[in-house]
Design an enzyme around this catalytic site. Structure first.
Site, short mmCIF file in Angstrom:
data_model
loop_
_atom_site.label_atom_id
_atom_site.label_comp_id
_atom_site.label_asym_id
_atom_site.label_seq_id
_atom_site.Cartn_x
_atom_site.Cartn_y
_atom_site.Cartn_z
N HIS A 27 0.83 -1.21 0.00
CA HIS A 27 0.00 0.00 0.00
C HIS A 27 0.86 1.26 0.00
O HIS A 27 0.60 2.20 -0.75
CB HIS A 27 -0.93 0.00 1.21
CG HIS A 27 -1.72 1.26 1.34
ND1 HIS A 27 -2.79 1.54 0.52
CD2 HIS A 27 -1.58 2.32 2.17
CE1 HIS A 27 -3.27 2.73 0.86
NE2 HIS A 27 -2.55 3.21 1.85
N GLU A 28 1.89 1.27 0.83
CA GLU A 28 2.76 2.44 0.92
C GLU A 28 3.53 2.69 -0.38
O GLU A 28 3.82 3.83 -0.73
CB GLU A 28 3.74 2.30 2.09
CG GLU A 28 3.08 2.37 3.45
CD GLU A 28 2.35 3.69 3.71
OE1 GLU A 28 2.87 4.75 3.31
OE2 GLU A 28 1.26 3.64 4.30
N LEU A 29 3.85 1.64 -1.12
CA LEU A 29 4.54 1.81 -2.40
C LEU A 29 3.60 2.27 -3.50
O LEU A 29 4.01 2.97 -4.42
CB LEU A 29 5.21 0.49 -2.81
CG LEU A 29 6.40 0.05 -1.96
CD1 LEU A 29 6.85 -1.34 -2.39
CD2 LEU A 29 7.53 1.05 -2.07
N ARG A 30 2.35 1.88 -3.42
CA ARG A 30 1.39 2.28 -4.46
C ARG A 30 1.09 3.78 -4.44
O ARG A 30 0.86 4.37 -5.49
CB ARG A 30 0.09 1.50 -4.31
CG ARG A 30 0.21 0.07 -4.75
CD ARG A 30 -1.14 -0.65 -4.66
NE ARG A 30 -0.98 -2.08 -4.75
CZ ARG A 30 -0.88 -2.76 -5.88
NH1 ARG A 30 -0.92 -2.12 -7.02
NH2 ARG A 30 -0.75 -4.07 -5.88
#
Length: 70
Positions: A27-30
């Site tokens: 989620h944090e990378l998206r």
């Protein structure tokens, strides 16, 4: 028997935590990837297609695939 059950529970908790961590990382990378893709699309709209913008799009797609596999 009780020790075995405790060990199984501990392993299940570790697996659950690992899955949660991978989900959070994904989620944090998206989020920044989405911003990158939006910025690239706006730049293309403003300046037109270029080899650099095409490369950015290609690399963003690769990152998105890697995150999806994660």
């Amino acid at each position: 028997g009780a020790s075995f059950n405790q060990m199984v529970e501990a392993i299940n908790q570790m697996i659950s935590r690992q899955q949660r961590l991978l989900s959070d990382i994904s989620h944090e990378l998206r989020s920044p990837l989405t911003l990158l893709r939006m910025a690239q699309a706006l730049a293309v709209r403003k300046q037109g297609e270029s080899q650099e913008f095409t490369r950015i799009d290609t690399e963003a797609q690769r990152l998105e695939q890697m995150i999806g596999k994660l």
